[in-house]
Design a protein around this motif. Structure first.
Motif, PDB file in Angstrom:
ATOM      1  N   HIS A 170     -45.753 -40.731 -72.917  1.00  0.00           N
ATOM      2  CA  HIS A 170     -46.403 -41.549 -73.941  1.00  0.00           C
ATOM      3  C   HIS A 170     -47.916 -41.380 -73.854  1.00  0.00           C
ATOM      4  O   HIS A 170     -48.571 -41.050 -74.841  1.00  0.00           O
ATOM      5  CB  HIS A 170     -46.012 -43.021 -73.775  1.00  0.00           C
ATOM      6  CG  HIS A 170     -46.556 -43.897 -74.852  1.00  0.00           C
ATOM      7  ND1 HIS A 170     -47.738 -44.576 -74.726  1.00  0.00           N
ATOM      8  CD2 HIS A 170     -46.095 -44.166 -76.100  1.00  0.00           C
ATOM      9  CE1 HIS A 170     -47.974 -45.242 -75.856  1.00  0.00           C
ATOM     10  NE2 HIS A 170     -46.990 -45.010 -76.693  1.00  0.00           N
ATOM     11  N   HIS A 197     -49.896 -41.789 -82.892  1.00  0.00           N
ATOM     12  CA  HIS A 197     -50.485 -43.035 -83.396  1.00  0.00           C
ATOM     13  C   HIS A 197     -51.446 -42.750 -84.546  1.00  0.00           C
ATOM     14  O   HIS A 197     -52.126 -41.736 -84.553  1.00  0.00           O
ATOM     15  CB  HIS A 197     -51.223 -43.766 -82.277  1.00  0.00           C
ATOM     16  CG  HIS A 197     -50.295 -44.430 -81.311  1.00  0.00           C
ATOM     17  ND1 HIS A 197     -50.026 -45.767 -81.345  1.00  0.00           N
ATOM     18  CD2 HIS A 197     -49.527 -43.914 -80.318  1.00  0.00           C
ATOM     19  CE1 HIS A 197     -49.157 -46.058 -80.397  1.00  0.00           C
ATOM     20  NE2 HIS A 197     -48.831 -44.955 -79.757  1.00  0.00           N
ATOM     21  N   HIS A 249     -40.891 -51.769 -78.564  1.00  0.00           N
ATOM     22  CA  HIS A 249     -40.654 -50.646 -79.473  1.00  0.00           C
ATOM     23  C   HIS A 249     -39.243 -50.626 -80.044  1.00  0.00           C
ATOM     24  O   HIS A 249     -39.022 -50.121 -81.140  1.00  0.00           O
ATOM     25  CB  HIS A 249     -41.042 -49.324 -78.812  1.00  0.00           C
ATOM     26  CG  HIS A 249     -42.488 -49.031 -79.053  1.00  0.00           C
ATOM     27  ND1 HIS A 249     -42.942 -48.462 -80.221  1.00  0.00           N
ATOM     28  CD2 HIS A 249     -43.587 -49.324 -78.320  1.00  0.00           C
ATOM     29  CE1 HIS A 249     -44.262 -48.391 -80.185  1.00  0.00           C
ATOM     30  NE2 HIS A 249     -44.680 -48.909 -79.052  1.00  0.00           N
TER      31      HIS A 249
HETATM   32 CU1  C2O Z   1     -47.213 -45.374 -78.647  1.00  0.00          CU
HETATM   33 CU2  C2O Z   1     -46.591 -49.201 -78.878  1.00  0.00          CU
HETATM   34  O1  C2O Z   1     -47.235 -47.401 -78.558  1.00  0.00           O
END
Ligand code: C2O
Length: 477
Positions: A50, A66, A229
């Motif tokens: 990530h 993002h 998520h």
């Molecule tokens: Cu890639 Cu909630 O983040």
């Protein structure tokens, strides 16, 4: 194989803090944390995929998407593979055969806006340290503070019927190539996703010393990240259920973008958005609130505002007089419109769909993540308490990922951050109430911890760092 059902963590926890599913997750996280860092199934490797500060980075680290229309599909793939890895450890330990990644629905019931108990408890039933408790969160959240309804609101995101757009705010994000960090948050990504990150994490400090959830390079080390998520992924499905022209992109550029992941044996694998469009058919999982038939969603709870979106170049209405700085008490700016623009603006405020009006807070610079959120209001009367000012309320300004954009990580090359808000409803409401002067619009920023703890009395707040806002604009399309 039967379809896995992802469940509401608060429903699971109704049977006690250590319901079998939460306990199985805790045990699996501990196993994964104990694996060597180089093992792709290890907790640290998965989190690094990530984002991470560890260098030199493996080529498949820092992969999260993002500020892009890849935000939703990338995170769907990411937690899908994580779930498979976790499940393999649950199976090995003889945990529940139907274990799946739960989701944290912080929005629909105020009693569920706190961290679920299993994520706050210091120890497991056997007295060992609880790996689901992460002390690098806002201390108030770990002691049971609740996220505010403004922090968790999905209203703005769900009412935006367009998945993506080249420029303006859409549900899923701006149309970009694959990019780690970019300007151009999707509606769901900005609110509630980013806000929940900042409210849970508090102030992040360099290299994951604190505030993990607020920093994308540290966030995925916190076990609550994946339940957050899972919920965002569920909301993508609930958005599609609302219908009325909501649909996923059909552009092959989006559909066929390849991203790398690892399976439960540590083997390399890849996926594309086209591979994850149908969670049941493609990925064998559903959410416990997935509608059984289409008829079940005939009456959407959320009515889209302002009608369908048209993709047209945004037009300028007015610009702020110049840069401003937000301090611990927030700040305010007044946008002045030229008479001819004001006339056009007046017509807009009184107008009917499909015109949309947007507020842009842009060229945002900080030396560090400020550890605070700001609630934004239009023309907030002097004597009105912000808590009662729903008619003037626009949304929240959050800073998740700001250090990335600011420090130029991930291709955005130090471009300052921008947040865009659809203010169509607020403007029309104020216009109807006679509280609207198109020649003069005041934008007010009020600091918030994102939780029900007053920022002035919040030990987790520290002294918020200054935020520089280069420009505030209003546009319409
Ligand atoms: Cu890639 Cu909630 O983040």
């Amino acid at each position: 194989m039967a379809t896995l059902i992802r469940r509401d963590i608060w429903a699971l926890e109704a049977s006690g803090t250590w319901d079998p599913y939460s306990l199985a997750y805790a045990s699996a996280v501990r196993e994964m944390q104990a694996l060597p860092d180089a093992d792709p199934r290890s907790w640290s490797y998965q989190a690094a995929m990530h984002g991470t500060y560890v260098t030199p980075a493996q080529t498949d680290w820092n992969g999260c998407q993002h500020g892009s229309w890849f935000f939703l599909p990338w995170h769907r793939m990411y937690i899908y593979w994580l779930e498979r890895i976790v499940k393999s450890f649950v199976d090995k330990a003889g945990g529940p055969a139907d274990w799946s990644l739960p989701y944290w629905n912080y929005t629909d019931d105020p009693a569920h806006a706190s961290l679920p108990p299993a994520f706050r408890e210091p120890t497991l039933p056997d007295g060992s340290v609880n790996p689901l408790l992460n002390t690098n969160r806002r201390s108030t959240m770990n002691s049971g503070a609740a996220l505010t309804s403004r922090t968790t609101s999905t209203q703005a995101a769900m009412s935006n019927a367009l998945f993506s757009d080249p420029v303006q705010i859409s549900f899923g994000g701006v149309e970009t190539g694959p990019i780690h960090f970019n300007n151009g948050f999707g509606g769901l990504e900005d609110q509630p996703h980013n806000q929940v990150h900042d409210a849970v994490g508090g102030k992040p400090t360099r290299n994951c010393a604190d505030g993990w959830m607020s920093d994308p390079n540290c966030a995925a080390q916190d076990p609550i990240f994946y339940l957050h998520h899972s919920n965002i992924d569920r909301l993508w499905k609930r958005w599609l259920d609302l219908g009325q022209s909501r649909s996923n992109p059909t552009n092959p550029v989006w559909l066929n973008q390849v991203f790398p992941f690892y399976d439960e044996n540590g083997g390399q694998t890849t996926m594309t958005p086209a591979d994850v469009l149908d969670t049941v058919k493609n990925l064998n999982y559903a959410y416990d609130d997935d509608p059984v038939t289409v008829a079940a969603v005939a009456a959407p709870r959320i009515v889209p505002t302002g009608g369908p979106r048209r993709v047209v170049k945004p037009r300028e209405v007015s610009a702020s007089t110049g840069p401003m700085t937000l301090g611990p008490d927030g700040g305010a700016a007044t946008l002045l419109a030229a008479p001819e623009t004001a006339a056009a603006f007046e017509a807009l405020a009184a107008g009917e769909p499909p015109v949309h009006i947007y507020l842009h807070i842009q060229d945002i610079h900080v030396a560090e993540h400020p550890g605070v959120l700001y609630e934004l209001f239009l023309n907030l009367p002097e004597k009105m308490s912000p808590a009662e000012a729903d008619d003037h309320y626009v949304g929240m300004l959050n800073f998740f990922g700001l250090s990335h954009a600011h420090h130029g990580m991930g291709g955005a090359d130090a471009s300052p951050m921008e947040h865009i808000y659809d203010i169509t409803d607020v403007v029309r409401r104020l216009s109807k109430a006679g509280a609207w002067d198109p020649k003069e619009v005041t934008v007010k920023f009020i600091p918030s911890s994102g939780t029900d703890v007053d920022p002035g009395n919040d030990p987790s707040m520290g002294k918020p760092a200054e935020v520089h806002v280069g420009q505030i604009r209003i546009t319409y399309d």
